[in-house]
Design a protein around this motif. Structure first.
Motif, PDB file in Angstrom:
ATOM      1  N   PRO A 173       9.698  19.417  -8.406  1.00 32.94           N
ATOM      2  CA  PRO A 173       9.682  18.271  -9.311  1.00 32.94           C
ATOM      3  C   PRO A 173       9.358  16.945  -8.619  1.00 32.94           C
ATOM      4  CG  PRO A 173      11.570  19.622  -9.771  1.00 32.94           C
ATOM      5  CD  PRO A 173      10.959  20.145  -8.518  1.00 32.94           C
ATOM      6  N   GLY A 191      10.841  14.563 -20.704  1.00 28.97           N
ATOM      7  CA  GLY A 191      10.459  15.819 -21.325  1.00 28.97           C
ATOM      8  C   GLY A 191       9.514  16.676 -20.502  1.00 28.97           C
ATOM      9  N   ASN A 192       9.021  16.191 -19.387  1.00 28.72           N
ATOM     10  CA  ASN A 192       8.113  16.990 -18.549  1.00 28.72           C
ATOM     11  C   ASN A 192       8.942  17.871 -17.617  1.00 28.72           C
ATOM     12  OD1 ASN A 192       6.170  18.077 -16.917  1.00 28.72           O
ATOM     13  ND2 ASN A 192       5.277  16.113 -16.295  1.00 28.72           N
ATOM     14  N   GLN A 193       8.917  19.183 -17.852  1.00 26.65           N
ATOM     15  CA  GLN A 193       9.708  20.121 -17.057  1.00 26.65           C
ATOM     16  C   GLN A 193       9.268  20.136 -15.596  1.00 26.65           C
ATOM     17  OE1 GLN A 193      12.366  21.697 -18.225  1.00 26.65           O
ATOM     18  NE2 GLN A 193      12.793  22.728 -16.304  1.00 26.65           N
ATOM     19  N   ALA A 194       8.005  19.868 -15.332  1.00 28.08           N
ATOM     20  CA  ALA A 194       7.485  19.917 -13.962  1.00 28.08           C
ATOM     21  C   ALA A 194       8.041  18.785 -13.096  1.00 28.08           C
ATOM     22  CB  ALA A 194       5.964  19.864 -13.976  1.00 28.08           C
ATOM     23  N   ASP A 213      16.068  19.606 -11.361  1.00 34.96           N
ATOM     24  CA  ASP A 213      17.029  20.470 -12.020  1.00 34.96           C
ATOM     25  C   ASP A 213      18.135  20.881 -11.056  1.00 34.96           C
ATOM     26  OD1 ASP A 213      18.345  22.093 -13.725  1.00 34.96           O
ATOM     27  OD2 ASP A 213      16.712  23.533 -14.001  1.00 34.96           O
ATOM     28  N   TYR A 252      11.138  17.417 -13.518  1.00 34.26           N
ATOM     29  CA  TYR A 252      12.584  17.344 -13.717  1.00 34.26           C
ATOM     30  C   TYR A 252      13.299  17.888 -12.494  1.00 34.26           C
ATOM     31  CZ  TYR A 252      17.079  17.599 -15.950  1.00 34.26           C
ATOM     32  OH  TYR A 252      18.392  17.415 -16.257  1.00 34.26           O
ATOM     33  N   GLY A 259      18.438  18.462 -19.271  1.00 30.96           N
ATOM     34  CA  GLY A 259      19.336  19.372 -18.580  1.00 30.96           C
ATOM     35  C   GLY A 259      20.167  18.629 -17.555  1.00 30.96           C
ATOM     36  N   SER A 276      13.466  23.978  -7.877  1.00 25.64           N
ATOM     37  CA  SER A 276      14.244  23.057  -8.691  1.00 25.64           C
ATOM     38  C   SER A 276      14.351  21.647  -8.127  1.00 25.64           C
ATOM     39  CB  SER A 276      15.664  23.610  -8.872  1.00 25.64           C
ATOM     40  OG  SER A 276      15.608  24.892  -9.416  1.00 25.64           O
ATOM     41  N   GLN A 336      15.257  13.105 -14.575  1.00 24.00           N
ATOM     42  CA  GLN A 336      13.836  13.148 -14.903  1.00 24.00           C
ATOM     43  C   GLN A 336      13.136  12.152 -13.995  1.00 24.00           C
ATOM     44  OE1 GLN A 336      12.445  15.186 -17.387  1.00 24.00           O
ATOM     45  NE2 GLN A 336      10.610  14.623 -16.302  1.00 24.00           N
ATOM     46  N   ARG A 384       8.154  15.542 -20.172  1.00 27.36           N
ATOM     47  CA  ARG A 384       9.508  15.416 -20.727  1.00 27.36           C
ATOM     48  C   ARG A 384      10.326  16.664 -20.437  1.00 27.36           C
ATOM     49  NH1 ARG A 384       9.694  12.462 -26.356  1.00 27.36           N
ATOM     50  NH2 ARG A 384      11.809  12.621 -25.679  1.00 27.36           N
ATOM     51  N   SER A 385      11.672  16.520 -20.224  1.00 26.80           N
ATOM     52  CA  SER A 385      12.580  17.641 -19.997  1.00 26.80           C
ATOM     53  C   SER A 385      14.020  17.169 -20.112  1.00 26.80           C
ATOM     54  CB  SER A 385      12.351  18.238 -18.618  1.00 26.80           C
ATOM     55  OG  SER A 385      13.212  19.311 -18.393  1.00 26.80           O
TER      56      SER A 385
END
Length: 140
Positions: free
Chosen positions: A41, A62-65, A69, A67, A53, A37, A57, A50-51
């Motif tokens: 990232p 919008g990129n989850q990779a 978190d 992000y 939460g 997490s 970012q 993109r992502s």
């Protein structure tokens, strides 16, 4: 037969190793969450995406990779703390009580310590006659 098994299980080193293994497993979960997490990232922020939460970012939205978190990491920290409390109150405390009834002291607090005047190591028991690090004689 059951008495021998009970004596084997109630040995102090067996329970100590079991508690250590449980802590290691919980810590590995915490470390995995941190790397998945937070560290991943940062490394993947060079790619974009993109992502959404709880977090930031680091790359393209919008990129989850990419992000960061923090929500997942805080969840793992809370899991770790709750898990350790359960281990302590459900395993360690009852085990200490059972062993105390048997006349055995487990998980005891360390005694008072002193500093060696020769090598300045601070982890010598007060009653030590010789330093375990440098071998210097200790004053009583």
């Amino acid at each position: 037969m059951l008495k021998g098994f009970k004596n084997f299980v109630m040995r102090g080193d067996i329970v100590t190793v079991a508690v250590g293994l449980i802590i290691a497993l919980a810590l590995s979960t915490l470390i995995k969450a941190f790397t998945d997490s937070v560290i991943n990232p940062i490394i993947a922020s060079l790619q974009g995406g993109r992502s959404m939460g709880l977090g930031w970012q680091l790359g393209r939205a919008g990129n989850q990779a990419t992000y960061l978190d923090l929500g997942a990491f805080l969840s793992a920290v809370i899991y770790f703390l709750i898990f350790m409390a359960v281990v302590y109150f459900c395993i360690v405390v009852p085990y200490k009580h059972v062993q105390a009834r048997r006349g055995v002291v487990v998980f005891e607090e360390p005694g008072p310590l002193k500093t060696c005047p020769a090598c300045l190591s601070e982890d010598l028991p007060v009653r030590a006659g010789r330093c375990r690090h440098c071998g210097a004689d200790q004053l009583p």
